[in-house]
Design a protein around this motif. Structure first.
Motif, PDB file in Angstrom:
ATOM      1  N   SER A   4     -14.481  -8.871  -5.785  1.00  0.00           N
ATOM      2  CA  SER A   4     -15.283  -7.810  -5.540  1.00  0.00           C
ATOM      3  C   SER A   4     -15.928  -8.088  -4.212  1.00  0.00           C
ATOM      4  CB  SER A   4     -16.348  -7.664  -6.888  1.00  0.00           C
ATOM      5  OG  SER A   4     -16.993  -8.844  -6.941  1.00  0.00           O
ATOM      6  N   ALA A   9     -10.794  -1.764   2.331  1.00  0.00           N
ATOM      7  CA  ALA A   9     -10.905  -0.544   1.662  1.00  0.00           C
ATOM      8  C   ALA A   9      -9.392  -0.006   1.616  1.00  0.00           C
ATOM      9  CB  ALA A   9     -11.443   0.607   2.521  1.00  0.00           C
ATOM     10  N   THR A  11      -5.461  -0.994  -0.150  1.00  0.00           N
ATOM     11  CA  THR A  11      -4.635  -1.575  -1.408  1.00  0.00           C
ATOM     12  C   THR A  11      -3.523  -2.440  -0.608  1.00  0.00           C
ATOM     13  OG1 THR A  11      -5.054   0.026  -2.867  1.00  0.00           O
ATOM     14  CG2 THR A  11      -2.931  -1.255  -3.386  1.00  0.00           C
ATOM     15  N   HIS A  80      -5.702  -3.681  -5.672  1.00  0.00           N
ATOM     16  CA  HIS A  80      -6.298  -2.453  -5.205  1.00  0.00           C
ATOM     17  C   HIS A  80      -7.648  -2.168  -4.538  1.00  0.00           C
ATOM     18  CE1 HIS A  80      -3.764  -0.985  -8.288  1.00  0.00           C
ATOM     19  NE2 HIS A  80      -4.173  -1.875  -8.966  1.00  0.00           N
ATOM     20  N   ALA A  81      -8.114  -1.375  -3.507  1.00  0.00           N
ATOM     21  CA  ALA A  81      -9.079  -1.313  -2.806  1.00  0.00           C
ATOM     22  C   ALA A  81     -10.318  -1.542  -3.356  1.00  0.00           C
ATOM     23  CB  ALA A  81      -9.064   0.187  -2.278  1.00  0.00           C
ATOM     24  N   ASP A  82     -10.446  -1.254  -4.924  1.00  0.00           N
ATOM     25  CA  ASP A  82     -11.719  -1.410  -5.689  1.00  0.00           C
ATOM     26  C   ASP A  82     -11.808  -2.911  -5.935  1.00  0.00           C
ATOM     27  OD1 ASP A  82      -9.943  -1.690  -7.456  1.00  0.00           O
ATOM     28  OD2 ASP A  82     -10.627  -0.203  -8.871  1.00  0.00           O
ATOM     29  N   GLY A  83     -10.742  -3.749  -5.583  1.00  0.00           N
ATOM     30  CA  GLY A  83     -11.026  -5.141  -6.026  1.00  0.00           C
ATOM     31  C   GLY A  83     -10.255  -5.666  -7.275  1.00  0.00           C
TER      32      GLY A  83
END
Length: 146
Positions: A4, A9, A11, A80-83
């Motif tokens: 995180s 940003a 993937t 993924h882009a969100d970690g």
């Protein structure tokens, strides 16, 4: 190396092949150890047992999931882009968290994961297991997140 803490940003999606580079390195270590054994021990049963143990070790490592062999091997990694991480064993997807004891080195990655049930998964990436561009992106993102 928290997933995180990165600022990317996009993937990263790696389709992995078995780690033949790591397998060659492990083979070289086994051969070197076997070559040195007669210099370190007197001939006899203990030497024979140790040589047999090296053979079993080699056979076991040749089929180890961490190197990409067998049905439990991780065949695809998606960061993924969100970690969040998705691991694939064949077609089966698992969510997991990258552990801080993972190793990020210029020529070797040892990625340790833990799923929500607490089970560990390990994948060794020595360089030839994935296409160059996604592997480069993974290394860069791991370094920035470290």
């Amino acid at each position: 190396m928290s997933a995180s803490s990165n600022s990317f940003a996009s993937t990263v999606d790696l389709r992995l092949r078995p780690s033949l580079g790591a397998l060659r390195a492990i083979f070289a270590v086994h051969v070197a150890a076997l070559a040195l054994l007669p210099l370190a021990m007197r001939p006899g049963w203990p030497l024979v047992v140790l040589v047999a143990a090296f053979g079993v070790s080699w056979f076991w490592l040749r089929h180890h999931p961490a190197l990409g062999f067998g049905p439990r091997a991780i065949t695809r990694l998606v960061w993924h882009a969100d970690g969040a991480w998705s691991l694939f064993r064949g077609e089966r997807e698992l969510r997991a968290e990258l552990q801080p004891d993972s190793l990020v080195h210029p020529w070797l990655l040892v990625l340790n994961f833990r799923d929500p049930q607490g089970r560990r998964s390990v994948r060794v990436i020595a360089g030839g297991e994935a296409d160059a561009e996604p592997l480069r992106r993974l290394r860069a993102r791991l370094k920035v997140g470290a």
